[in-house]
Design a protein around this motif. Structure first.
Motif, mmCIF file in Angstrom:
data_model
loop_
_atom_site.group_PDB
_atom_site.id
_atom_site.type_symbol
_atom_site.label_atom_id
_atom_site.label_comp_id
_atom_site.label_asym_id
_atom_site.label_seq_id
_atom_site.Cartn_x
_atom_site.Cartn_y
_atom_site.Cartn_z
ATOM 1 N N ALA A 59 0.689 -1.020 0.053
ATOM 2 C CA ALA A 59 0.086 -0.029 -0.186
ATOM 3 C C ALA A 59 0.905 1.276 0.009
ATOM 4 O O ALA A 59 0.518 2.225 -0.737
ATOM 5 N N ARG A 60 1.964 1.128 0.686
ATOM 6 C CA ARG A 60 2.797 2.235 0.932
ATOM 7 C C ARG A 60 3.509 2.568 -0.651
ATOM 8 O O ARG A 60 3.840 3.649 -0.716
ATOM 9 N N ILE A 61 3.964 1.533 -0.930
ATOM 10 C CA ILE A 61 4.624 1.804 -2.408
ATOM 11 C C ILE A 61 3.856 2.045 -3.278
ATOM 12 O O ILE A 61 4.142 3.064 -3.965
ATOM 13 N N GLY A 62 2.475 1.987 -3.297
ATOM 14 C CA GLY A 62 1.334 2.315 -4.187
ATOM 15 C C GLY A 62 1.302 3.805 -3.916
ATOM 16 O O GLY A 62 1.148 4.275 -5.103
ATOM 17 N N GLU A 63 1.214 4.137 -2.887
ATOM 18 C CA GLU A 63 1.028 5.660 -2.304
ATOM 19 C C GLU A 63 2.104 6.405 -2.999
ATOM 20 O O GLU A 63 1.963 7.634 -3.740
ATOM 21 N N ALA A 64 3.451 5.862 -2.726
ATOM 22 C CA ALA A 64 4.500 6.568 -3.257
ATOM 23 C C ALA A 64 4.549 7.008 -4.861
ATOM 24 O O ALA A 64 4.865 7.903 -5.266
ATOM 25 N N PHE A 65 4.138 5.689 -5.297
ATOM 26 C CA PHE A 65 3.907 5.784 -6.950
ATOM 27 C C PHE A 65 2.956 6.775 -7.150
ATOM 28 O O PHE A 65 3.075 7.704 -8.265
ATOM 29 N N GLN A 66 1.872 6.905 -6.674
ATOM 30 C CA GLN A 66 0.759 7.926 -6.996
ATOM 31 C C GLN A 66 1.201 9.278 -6.700
ATOM 32 O O GLN A 66 0.984 10.039 -7.696
ATOM 33 N N VAL A 67 1.901 9.563 -5.539
ATOM 34 C CA VAL A 67 2.527 10.640 -5.439
ATOM 35 C C VAL A 67 3.489 11.290 -6.610
ATOM 36 O O VAL A 67 3.438 12.303 -7.087
ATOM 37 N N ALA A 68 4.350 10.249 -6.605
ATOM 38 C CA ALA A 68 5.349 10.502 -7.998
ATOM 39 C C ALA A 68 4.863 10.720 -9.290
ATOM 40 O O ALA A 68 5.083 11.384 -9.890
ATOM 41 N N ASP A 69 3.733 10.070 -9.467
ATOM 42 C CA ASP A 69 2.950 10.204 -10.866
ATOM 43 C C ASP A 69 2.317 11.525 -10.938
ATOM 44 O O ASP A 69 2.143 12.389 -11.896
ATOM 45 N N THR A 129 -2.080 19.090 -6.208
ATOM 46 C CA THR A 129 -3.123 20.120 -6.391
ATOM 47 C C THR A 129 -3.425 20.263 -4.870
ATOM 48 O O THR A 129 -3.592 21.289 -4.357
ATOM 49 N N GLU A 130 -3.344 19.132 -4.033
ATOM 50 C CA GLU A 130 -3.739 19.277 -2.531
ATOM 51 C C GLU A 130 -2.502 19.992 -1.766
ATOM 52 O O GLU A 130 -3.132 20.729 -0.902
ATOM 53 N N LEU A 131 -1.132 19.674 -2.092
ATOM 54 C CA LEU A 131 -0.305 19.843 -1.204
ATOM 55 C C LEU A 131 0.984 20.713 -1.756
ATOM 56 O O LEU A 131 1.669 21.445 -1.120
ATOM 57 N N GLY A 132 0.770 21.220 -3.009
ATOM 58 C CA GLY A 132 1.586 21.738 -3.917
ATOM 59 C C GLY A 132 2.945 21.034 -3.965
ATOM 60 O O GLY A 132 3.054 19.994 -3.380
ATOM 61 N N VAL A 133 3.768 21.533 -4.750
ATOM 62 C CA VAL A 133 4.991 20.684 -5.281
ATOM 63 C C VAL A 133 5.971 20.318 -3.986
ATOM 64 O O VAL A 133 6.083 19.140 -3.853
ATOM 65 N N GLU A 134 6.259 21.117 -3.125
ATOM 66 C CA GLU A 134 6.934 20.916 -2.098
ATOM 67 C C GLU A 134 6.513 20.056 -1.196
ATOM 68 O O GLU A 134 7.056 19.206 -0.607
ATOM 69 N N GLY A 135 5.224 20.199 -0.790
ATOM 70 C CA GLY A 135 4.562 19.149 0.035
ATOM 71 C C GLY A 135 4.392 18.036 -0.404
ATOM 72 O O GLY A 135 4.511 16.975 0.225
ATOM 73 N N ALA A 136 4.314 17.907 -1.972
ATOM 74 C CA ALA A 136 3.997 16.489 -2.500
ATOM 75 C C ALA A 136 5.528 15.848 -2.298
ATOM 76 O O ALA A 136 5.448 14.422 -2.240
ATOM 77 N N ILE A 137 6.373 16.429 -2.548
ATOM 78 C CA ILE A 137 7.717 15.715 -2.379
ATOM 79 C C ILE A 137 7.898 15.442 -0.868
ATOM 80 O O ILE A 137 8.600 14.252 -0.762
ATOM 81 N N GLN A 138 7.913 16.262 0.046
ATOM 82 C CA GLN A 138 7.799 15.666 1.592
ATOM 83 C C GLN A 138 6.971 14.404 1.800
ATOM 84 O O GLN A 138 7.429 13.505 2.258
ATOM 85 N N ARG A 139 5.756 14.458 1.309
ATOM 86 C CA ARG A 139 4.846 13.368 1.392
ATOM 87 C C ARG A 139 5.541 12.148 0.636
ATOM 88 O O ARG A 139 5.471 10.874 1.317
ATOM 89 N N LEU A 140 6.194 12.244 -0.404
ATOM 90 C CA LEU A 140 6.916 10.976 -1.058
ATOM 91 C C LEU A 140 7.637 10.472 -0.053
ATOM 92 O O LEU A 140 7.886 9.312 -0.138
ATOM 93 N N LYS A 141 8.627 11.399 0.373
ATOM 94 C CA LYS A 141 9.713 10.881 1.282
ATOM 95 C C LYS A 141 9.125 10.314 2.494
ATOM 96 O O LYS A 141 9.795 9.199 2.955
ATOM 97 N N ASP A 142 8.135 10.904 3.007
ATOM 98 C CA ASP A 142 7.608 10.203 4.380
ATOM 99 C C ASP A 142 6.995 8.728 3.944
ATOM 100 O O ASP A 142 7.112 7.831 4.811
ATOM 101 N N VAL A 143 6.296 8.791 2.944
ATOM 102 C CA VAL A 143 5.689 7.382 2.479
ATOM 103 C C VAL A 143 6.669 6.375 2.371
ATOM 104 O O VAL A 143 6.507 5.347 2.824
ATOM 105 N N LEU A 144 7.720 6.763 1.752
ATOM 106 C CA LEU A 144 8.881 5.557 1.523
ATOM 107 C C LEU A 144 9.458 5.225 2.749
ATOM 108 O O LEU A 144 9.836 4.193 2.949
ATOM 109 N N SER A 145 9.701 6.143 3.854
ATOM 110 C CA SER A 145 10.042 5.674 5.010
ATOM 111 C C SER A 145 9.042 4.885 5.578
ATOM 112 O O SER A 145 9.663 3.865 6.295
ATOM 113 N N GLY A 146 7.997 5.158 5.635
ATOM 114 C CA GLY A 146 6.934 4.313 6.345
ATOM 115 C C GLY A 146 6.957 2.920 5.490
ATOM 116 O O GLY A 146 6.879 1.820 6.351
#
Lengths: 290, 290
Positions: A198-208, A237-254
């Motif tokens: 699920a987390r890898i999938g979420e990371a791919f979604q954010v990266a996409d 759209t939801e978090l802005g570019v910086e926010g989305a990058i941070q989300r991607l990092k958090d999800v991958l750590s998780g």
């Protein structure tokens, strides 16, 4: 045999089964066209990495699991590219299946690849019927309704979207299938491996979402800016570019933290880290460094 | 419970599984819309008749087999009705799925029903894993490539058509699945039951050709005269009306002769005779009597 060679060989064998005997020649060709060249084969690669981390005591079952996930993924690309969905002309740098073979054969190619995904698992059942049944249940759940990629795509025809259900089904489902099926093929329980998928999938979604917002069509091999054009929900759209990058990092750590105890835990963490590096769009790295 | 009640109950249960939890509501509705009202449920009825003739020692497996065949059949109707194939507006007296729900959901409904066909068999595996795997192999073979209904439909995109392969796959495949799966669900070998399915399928093909040539749209619940419009091969074009009627009778006699020895052989022959009576279009009977 390395992982990539195992995957290509198993996929080719599955396609050859579909082309045997008195198959209609153009549909037989279209099956091969739809699965080659293969792109990154990310889902089957994850599947085999998990199987190896769990001991891979039945490699033929693991190969079948990896193949099933990739065939279903390719089926979804063929159907999603069709005019009634994305109406895409180009996929992986060449004309989409309906552009090359026409809509009727594209529809049938997707249908046939879905079926082939189940058939490859049924054929591998000789090695361990109980595990094969479990694998068939997982790929079924993650492909159809109510939790699979069909459900995910179905959410795009709703006025009110359950965003969590949408993302989990649309992008997460086949990554969950990949991790769970790798574990089950090697004799482990499926459930502890759901979170990693699920987390890898979420990371791919954010990266996409980041790629869609930041890259041009040539870099990502398909039309860019489609989320905005089609009013699709997006992390950017939801978090802005910086926010989305941070989300991607958090999800991958998780994702790395969620890996269940297993003999190959460290190697698997390393694989997720490498995947993360590949996921981050170059222009996003520039953004992150700014 | 009689055969019809068993079939409807098993199909409704399978659809309910697909509608559970956080399913996208319109796609969930479309699944039900695509399988009801059910028409004659001919394939699952044949499947259960064969299972009963073989002793029906695992009714849950037989119900799953019958359901799988019908879900795949309904999936094929939804996809075949779409604009890139028959572009049909009406099916079983109501708007086709793409007319009622739009093309994206029609495509996904077909995909989801294919998957549901495999899932219902995987869930029934608890009763007998070996038989369930065999059932999954049969439905896979008769749905996908190179011998299933996908292959049959695929032949319509070829310039040179292998007519025997085309008919066997397009119409015969799911009747072969029905007879073989009924037998396997009850613990019998699949192979001896192939001919019965193939001959029933051939009878349906000839009857369909006769209906297309002789009946109006209202009687058959879909546009008539399509074989001529679409230059499809047809028994009527090949043999004329009288010849096609004789062919239908010969094929049904052959079907009855092909029934393998089993406890319910006589009852099964009676079922095929009844099917034959229903198959003959009223206007064909007039022709035959002239």
């Amino acid at each position: 045999m390395d992982i990539s060679a195992r995957i290509e060989s198993a996929i080719q064998q599955a396609i050859a089964e579909g082309q045997a005997g008195s198959a209609p020649p153009r549909l037989a060709q279209a099956l091969d066209y739809a699965v080659t060249p293969g792109g990154a084969r990310i889902r089957p690669t994850i599947c085999l990495h998990v199987a190896l981390a769990c001991g891979d005591d039945q490699p033929a079952l693991a190969d079948a699991a990896a193949t099933a996930v990739e065939l279903i993924h390719c089926a979804s690309l063929v159907h999603d590219d069709m005019p009634c969905f994305d109406n895409a002309d180009i996929r992986r740098g060449k004309p989409t299946v309906h552009k090359a073979y026409g809509e009727p054969l594209a529809l049938l190619t997707g249908d046939s690849l879905i079926v082939a995904g189940f058939e490859v698992l049924a054929r591998a059942a000789q090695h361990d019927p109980a595990r094969a049944i479990e694998l068939i249940k997982i790929i079924g759940t993650r492909t159809g309704m109510p939790y699979g990629i069909c459900a995910g795509q179905g959410w795009e025809s709703e006025d009110q979207v359950d965003l969590s259900a949408y993302h989990q089904a649309k992008t997460g489902a086949l990554f969950i299938a990949a991790t769970q099926m790798g574990a089950v093929a090697a004799g482990q329980a499926a459930e502890p491996w759901q979170e990693l998928g699920a987390r890898i999938g979420e990371a791919f979604q954010v990266a996409d979402d980041l790629k869609d917002a930041l890259c041009d069509a040539e870099t990502i091999g398909k039309p860019a800016g489609q989320d905005e054009v089609n009013h699709r929900p997006s992390a950017v759209t939801e978090l802005g570019v910086e926010g989305a990058i941070q989300r991607l990092k958090d999800v991958l750590s998780g994702a790395i933290e969620s890996i269940p105890p297993c003999p190959g835990e460290a190697a698997l963490a390393q694989m997720v880290r490498k995947t993360a590096e590949r996921l981050m769009p170059a222009s996003a790295s520039v953004h992150a460094a700014e």
